[in-house]
Design a protein around this motif. Sequence first.
Motif, mmCIF file in Angstrom:
data_model
loop_
_atom_site.group_PDB
_atom_site.id
_atom_site.type_symbol
_atom_site.label_atom_id
_atom_site.label_comp_id
_atom_site.label_asym_id
_atom_site.label_seq_id
_atom_site.Cartn_x
_atom_site.Cartn_y
_atom_site.Cartn_z
ATOM 1 N N TYR A 46 9.866 -20.189 10.750
ATOM 2 C CA TYR A 46 11.328 -20.201 10.805
ATOM 3 C C TYR A 46 11.816 -21.357 9.952
ATOM 4 O O TYR A 46 11.301 -22.468 10.060
ATOM 5 N N ILE A 47 12.818 -21.097 9.118
ATOM 6 C CA ILE A 47 13.409 -22.141 8.291
ATOM 7 C C ILE A 47 14.876 -22.277 8.677
ATOM 8 O O ILE A 47 15.632 -21.314 8.625
ATOM 9 N N ASN A 48 15.257 -23.484 9.044
ATOM 10 C CA ASN A 48 16.649 -23.796 9.330
ATOM 11 C C ASN A 48 17.227 -24.342 8.025
ATOM 12 O O ASN A 48 17.059 -25.502 7.698
ATOM 13 N N CYS A 49 17.861 -23.470 7.277
ATOM 14 C CA CYS A 49 18.445 -23.835 5.983
ATOM 15 C C CYS A 49 19.869 -24.325 6.241
ATOM 16 O O CYS A 49 20.804 -23.539 6.305
ATOM 17 N N VAL A 50 20.007 -25.626 6.399
ATOM 18 C CA VAL A 50 21.277 -26.227 6.790
ATOM 19 C C VAL A 50 22.379 -25.940 5.782
ATOM 20 O O VAL A 50 23.502 -25.600 6.149
ATOM 21 N N SER A 51 22.072 -26.036 4.490
ATOM 22 C CA SER A 51 23.107 -25.836 3.468
ATOM 23 C C SER A 51 23.655 -24.409 3.473
ATOM 24 O O SER A 51 24.807 -24.178 3.139
ATOM 25 N N ALA A 52 22.833 -23.431 3.851
ATOM 26 C CA ALA A 52 23.275 -22.032 3.894
ATOM 27 C C ALA A 52 23.727 -21.612 5.295
ATOM 28 O O ALA A 52 24.157 -20.482 5.486
ATOM 29 N N SER A 53 23.608 -22.514 6.263
ATOM 30 C CA SER A 53 23.984 -22.230 7.653
ATOM 31 C C SER A 53 23.322 -20.967 8.190
ATOM 32 O O SER A 53 23.975 -20.085 8.741
ATOM 33 N N ARG A 54 22.019 -20.896 8.026
ATOM 34 C CA ARG A 54 21.309 -19.739 8.580
ATOM 35 C C ARG A 54 19.857 -20.106 8.898
ATOM 36 O O ARG A 54 19.315 -21.078 8.393
ATOM 37 N N VAL A 55 19.262 -19.279 9.742
ATOM 38 C CA VAL A 55 17.853 -19.420 10.095
ATOM 39 C C VAL A 55 17.133 -18.207 9.539
ATOM 40 O O VAL A 55 17.501 -17.076 9.833
ATOM 41 N N ASN A 56 16.128 -18.448 8.713
ATOM 42 C CA ASN A 56 15.333 -17.363 8.133
ATOM 43 C C ASN A 56 13.981 -17.311 8.818
ATOM 44 O O ASN A 56 13.412 -18.348 9.158
ATOM 45 N N ARG A 57 13.450 -16.099 8.978
ATOM 46 C CA ARG A 57 12.128 -15.928 9.592
ATOM 47 C C ARG A 57 11.196 -15.286 8.585
ATOM 48 O O ARG A 57 11.542 -14.322 7.915
ATOM 49 N N PHE A 58 9.998 -15.826 8.505
ATOM 50 C CA PHE A 58 8.931 -15.285 7.666
ATOM 51 C C PHE A 58 7.760 -14.985 8.593
ATOM 52 O O PHE A 58 6.907 -15.834 8.831
ATOM 53 N N SER A 59 7.726 -13.782 9.141
ATOM 54 C CA SER A 59 6.719 -13.440 10.139
ATOM 55 C C SER A 59 5.315 -13.366 9.559
ATOM 56 O O SER A 59 4.341 -13.562 10.260
ATOM 57 N N LYS A 60 5.209 -13.078 8.266
ATOM 58 C CA LYS A 60 3.882 -12.968 7.654
ATOM 59 C C LYS A 60 3.365 -14.299 7.140
ATOM 60 O O LYS A 60 2.250 -14.396 6.679
ATOM 61 N N GLY A 61 4.194 -15.318 7.188
ATOM 62 C CA GLY A 61 3.743 -16.644 6.822
ATOM 63 C C GLY A 61 4.374 -17.180 5.563
ATOM 64 O O GLY A 61 5.163 -16.510 4.892
ATOM 65 N N LEU A 62 4.007 -18.409 5.264
ATOM 66 C CA LEU A 62 4.569 -19.122 4.132
ATOM 67 C C LEU A 62 3.598 -20.217 3.737
ATOM 68 O O LEU A 62 2.961 -20.829 4.591
ATOM 69 N N THR A 63 3.481 -20.444 2.433
ATOM 70 C CA THR A 63 2.668 -21.542 1.929
ATOM 71 C C THR A 63 3.608 -22.599 1.364
ATOM 72 O O THR A 63 4.483 -22.294 0.570
ATOM 73 N N ILE A 64 3.419 -23.830 1.795
ATOM 74 C CA ILE A 64 4.295 -24.926 1.402
ATOM 75 C C ILE A 64 3.492 -25.978 0.656
ATOM 76 O O ILE A 64 2.421 -26.388 1.113
ATOM 77 N N SER A 65 4.017 -26.426 -0.459
ATOM 78 C CA SER A 65 3.386 -27.509 -1.205
ATOM 79 C C SER A 65 3.549 -28.807 -0.419
ATOM 80 O O SER A 65 4.623 -29.099 0.106
ATOM 81 N N VAL A 66 2.487 -29.580 -0.341
ATOM 82 C CA VAL A 66 2.532 -30.849 0.376
ATOM 83 C C VAL A 66 3.589 -31.763 -0.232
ATOM 84 O O VAL A 66 4.239 -32.537 0.469
ATOM 85 N N ASP A 67 3.812 -31.634 -1.538
ATOM 86 C CA ASP A 67 4.821 -32.453 -2.218
ATOM 87 C C ASP A 67 6.229 -32.198 -1.689
ATOM 88 O O ASP A 67 7.112 -33.034 -1.855
ATOM 89 N N GLN A 68 6.479 -31.045 -1.090
ATOM 90 C CA GLN A 68 7.805 -30.702 -0.574
ATOM 91 C C GLN A 68 8.061 -31.257 0.825
ATOM 92 O O GLN A 68 9.184 -31.248 1.297
ATOM 93 N N ILE A 69 7.024 -31.736 1.480
ATOM 94 C CA ILE A 69 7.148 -32.191 2.867
ATOM 95 C C ILE A 69 7.552 -33.665 2.887
ATOM 96 O O ILE A 69 6.847 -34.525 2.371
ATOM 97 N N ILE A 70 8.703 -33.922 3.481
ATOM 98 C CA ILE A 70 9.212 -35.288 3.605
ATOM 99 C C ILE A 70 8.659 -35.934 4.874
ATOM 100 O O ILE A 70 8.324 -37.110 4.909
ATOM 101 N N GLY A 71 8.582 -35.142 5.942
ATOM 102 C CA GLY A 71 8.069 -35.634 7.213
ATOM 103 C C GLY A 71 7.645 -34.467 8.076
ATOM 104 O O GLY A 71 7.951 -33.321 7.785
ATOM 105 N N PHE A 72 6.915 -34.761 9.145
ATOM 106 C CA PHE A 72 6.518 -33.682 10.037
ATOM 107 C C PHE A 72 6.242 -34.216 11.427
ATOM 108 O O PHE A 72 6.064 -35.413 11.629
ATOM 109 N N ASN A 73 6.221 -33.269 12.372
ATOM 110 C CA ASN A 73 5.923 -33.594 13.753
ATOM 111 C C ASN A 73 5.155 -32.427 14.355
ATOM 112 O O ASN A 73 5.472 -31.268 14.092
ATOM 113 N N VAL A 74 4.165 -32.735 15.155
ATOM 114 C CA VAL A 74 3.433 -31.709 15.887
ATOM 115 C C VAL A 74 4.231 -31.387 17.142
ATOM 116 O O VAL A 74 4.754 -32.273 17.807
#
Length: 96
Positions: A46-74
């Motif tokens: 699930y992506i909370n795209c604040v600028s577009a005011s919507r929540v998108n779902r990718f049920s089959k998954g998504l690959t994210i570049s580590v360079d795009q990650i600013i922070g994370f939490n388990v």
Amino acid sequence: MKEVELFEQMKHGEPVLFVTAIGYIIGITDIPDEIPHSVVKLKDVYINCVSASRVNRFSKGLTISVDQIIGFNVLTEEERLQTVTNWQVSMAPSIG
């Protein structure tokens, strides 16, 4: 974020929250040995795209570049579900 730090703190199959420039991303880690440590694979995303005011779902998954990650939490599974629900309600308060 350093690749080694990120992968040392994550385990396969656990819910995580990523902070990125586009918004907040919640998913379940899918870390097979054969993928490079420059990307993170997530499933049930699930992506909370604040600028577009919507929540998108990718049920089959998504690959994210580590360079795009600013922070994370388990997260726990309960926190993951509650956060996604809160996002959906805040974006479309008439749902539910």
